[in-house]
Design a protein around this motif. Structure first.
Motif, short mmCIF file in Angstrom:
data_model
loop_
_atom_site.label_atom_id
_atom_site.label_comp_id
_atom_site.label_asym_id
_atom_site.label_seq_id
_atom_site.Cartn_x
_atom_site.Cartn_y
_atom_site.Cartn_z
N ASN A 446 0.76 -1.15 0.19
CA ASN A 446 0.18 0.01 -0.12
C ASN A 446 0.94 1.38 -0.25
OD1 ASN A 446 -2.60 -1.40 -0.12
ND2 ASN A 446 -2.55 -1.41 2.02
N LEU A 447 1.84 1.11 0.73
CA LEU A 447 2.99 2.40 0.57
C LEU A 447 3.41 2.40 -0.58
CD1 LEU A 447 4.14 4.46 2.95
CD2 LEU A 447 5.79 2.55 3.43
N MET A 448 3.77 1.54 -1.21
CA MET A 448 4.43 1.50 -2.53
C MET A 448 3.46 2.41 -3.53
SD MET A 448 6.26 -2.10 -2.75
CE MET A 448 6.89 -1.96 -4.37
N ARG A 449 2.36 1.66 -3.39
CA ARG A 449 1.42 2.27 -4.42
C ARG A 449 0.87 3.70 -4.11
NH1 ARG A 449 -1.12 -3.17 -3.38
NH2 ARG A 449 -0.88 -4.30 -5.22
N ARG A 450 0.87 4.04 -2.76
CA ARG A 450 0.70 5.45 -2.48
C ARG A 450 1.63 6.40 -3.24
NH1 ARG A 450 0.37 5.39 2.88
NH2 ARG A 450 -1.55 4.66 2.75
N GLY A 451 3.07 6.01 -3.13
CA GLY A 451 3.87 6.92 -3.47
C GLY A 451 3.97 6.73 -5.01
N MET A 452 3.53 5.75 -5.69
CA MET A 452 3.66 5.67 -7.17
C MET A 452 2.46 6.55 -7.73
SD MET A 452 4.47 1.70 -7.85
CE MET A 452 4.70 1.96 -9.57
N LYS A 453 1.34 6.68 -6.93
CA LYS A 453 0.18 7.59 -7.44
C LYS A 453 0.41 8.98 -7.27
CE LYS A 453 -3.23 3.59 -6.90
NZ LYS A 453 -4.21 3.27 -6.09
N MET A 454 1.23 9.55 -6.43
CA MET A 454 1.67 10.88 -6.24
C MET A 454 1.90 11.54 -7.23
SD MET A 454 3.13 11.01 -2.16
CE MET A 454 2.56 12.39 -2.02
N ASP A 455 1.51 12.87 -7.39
CA ASP A 455 1.83 13.64 -8.44
C ASP A 455 2.96 14.75 -8.05
OD1 ASP A 455 1.78 15.14 -10.78
OD2 ASP A 455 -0.12 15.76 -10.91
#
Length: 484
Positions: A446-455
């Protein structure tokens, strides 16, 4: 608006640090907003191509030097951003970008050439955006040399501090080739502890000043991080702003990046692990699912590498691996080379810089370390987020503005941060990251995905820069009106 960006380096032409990345990306974002933006950099030896535009005389210490102006471009979607290359064999036909005894004379010539070429080009910018000490003289020359000249009268200047530590300080004798009298060698002008300070010129004479994160804009007004210029920066506090750097997601996209081993996105994170295995294989590390910590950095005191050196032994003893890419101070290079010798198969130290290997590390590492003593903005933590590599940072400057410490009770945050500049604090943050990686895989994903979705794209920052340019134009107009 018509905008001219002036800088000493720019991707893809010449790069030593993050300044080049900014100058390579921000103009494209400004152009997408509908502005006429152009860039000017020196035509170093390694830059080839470009069509001849003009040549013109530039006064230098009692003689004339010739500035040869060439033009090239970088692609921006379906259009191009024009790039002017200022050439002079004497000053720029050299093996390296920086590191010469006549550095002051070289960038004095560059600043004078920029202003001299504009009438020849018939390009009259509303704003000249100056970057770091290499262009610090430009606002000064514009104000004192061209005041009252109709072509230049309304041009505003923005001066961006990318790193206050590098100021361009030279002996008093540099005043003569600058064409400035002794009246400029005072604490109120360019004098700085017995030397002439080029960055101080930009801070004094630019219409608006900014740096590359809001937190750093506050920090440089303190004696601790003001590098001796905090008093002047406090004096200009109403003209000082902080705008976070962005990154180019066309270049830094693990789904399309051709430099990494295996492409992936937030919906195929199992493929990221394949990048780790291939990186381990290439660098001679044990191929396994141990947590892999990555560092891509200049090896200098600012970057907190002394703290990393102190934590290597306990981190590796705990079962992790570490890979480092960078070059810099001799003692740090030797320290890490020795650590690699003591830990074969667990630590890989790669001295120098390799842009392809850098991308492989961003994609292959699990954790990315940036324990900087200070950090104006930092791009590494933003790139690592895009690749699902969790940053561990010290809460300073732009690292504080972009990385929120993970809270296990709420699941919020996008990385791990610590405040105290100590090896103990860094090790504690690393251990928190490693423990989450090992003990709670769903939370880690979840932490990885959150970072990848940040703009953190330039789209947001470019809008703020346009607002900054508008402020500069307004203040320039106000000064003209007051003068009349």
């Amino acid at each position: 608006m018509k905008i001219l960006m002036a800088a000493s380096e720019m991707v893809p032409f010449a790069k030593t640090g993050g300044l080049a990345d900014v100058i390579g990306s921000l103009p494209k974002a400004l152009q997408r907003l509908g502005h006429d933006v152009r860039v000017v950099i020196p035509n170093y030896k390694q830059i080839s191509g470009g069509r001849y535009v003009t040549d013109l005389p530039v006064p230098m210490d009692g003689h004339l030097e010739t500035a040869i102006v060439r033009q090239t471009a970088i692609r921006s979607g379906e259009t191009e951003v024009p790039i002017y290359l200022v050439n002079n064999y004497r000053y720029f036909y050299r093996d390296y970008i920086y590191g010469y005894v006549d550095e002051g004379e070289r960038f004095n010539f560059f600043c004078k050439s920029i202003l001299a070429m504009l009438p020849y080009l018939e390009f009259r910018p509303d704003v000249i955006h100056c970057n770091d000490w290499h262009t610090g003289l430009l606002p000064l020359f514009l104000k004192i040399r061209f005041s009252g000249e109709p072509f230049f009268e309304t041009m505003a200047t923005v001066f961006t501090i990318h790193n206050l530590q590098y100021q361009g300080r030279f002996p008093r004798a540099i005043l003569k080739p600058l064409g400035l009298g002794d009246e400029f060698f005072t604490p109120e002008e360019l004098e700085f502890y017995g030397e002439v300070n080029f960055m101080k010129g930009g801070l004094l004479y630019a219409d608006v000043i900014n740096t590359v994160s809001p937190k750093y804009a506050m920090e440089i007004q303190t004696p601790e991080l003001g590098e001796g210029l905090d008093g002047l920066l406090r004096k200009r506090a109403l003209d000082l702003y902080g705008i976070i750097n962005g990154i180019d997601y066309e270049e830094f996209n693990p789904a399309t990046d051709k430099r990494i081993y295996v492409n992936y996105d937030e919906n195929s994170l199992e493929r990221k692990k394949l990048n780790k295995y291939e990186l381990q294989k290439e660098l001679g590390l044990e191929v396994c699912d141990r947590p892999l910590l990555g560092i891509i950095s200049r090896l200098v005191g600012q970057k907190g590498l002394d703290l990393v050196a102190e934590t290597v032994e306990p981190v590796l003893a705990g079962g992790a691996q570490m890979v480092l890419l960078g070059t810099g101070e001799d003692h740090l290079e030797k320290t890490f080379a020795d650590l690699q010798l003591r830990h074969p198969g667990r630590m890989s130290v790669n001295l120098g810089f390799n842009s392809v290997l850098a991308q492989k590390i961003y994609a292959g590492a699990d954790i990315f370390l940036m324990p900087s003593r200070f950090e104006p903005c930092g791009l590494g933590q933003l790139i690592s987020l895009a690749y699902g590599t969790i940053p561990v940072v010290r809460a300073t400057g732009g690292l504080s503005d972009t990385i929120q410490d993970y809270d296990p009770s709420t699941g919020e945050g996008n990385g791990f941060s610590f405040s105290s500049y100590s090896a103990e604090a860094l090790l504690a943050a690393i251990n928190r990251a490693i423990n989450l990686y090992r003990d709670d895989r769903p939370a880690w994903l979840n932490l990885m995905r959150r970072g990848m979705k940040m703009d953190f794209s330039w789209n947001h920052s470019a809008i703020k820069y346009v607002q900054l340019y508008e402020k500069a134009v307004s203040r320039r107009q106000q000064r003209i009106t007051r003068a009349v």
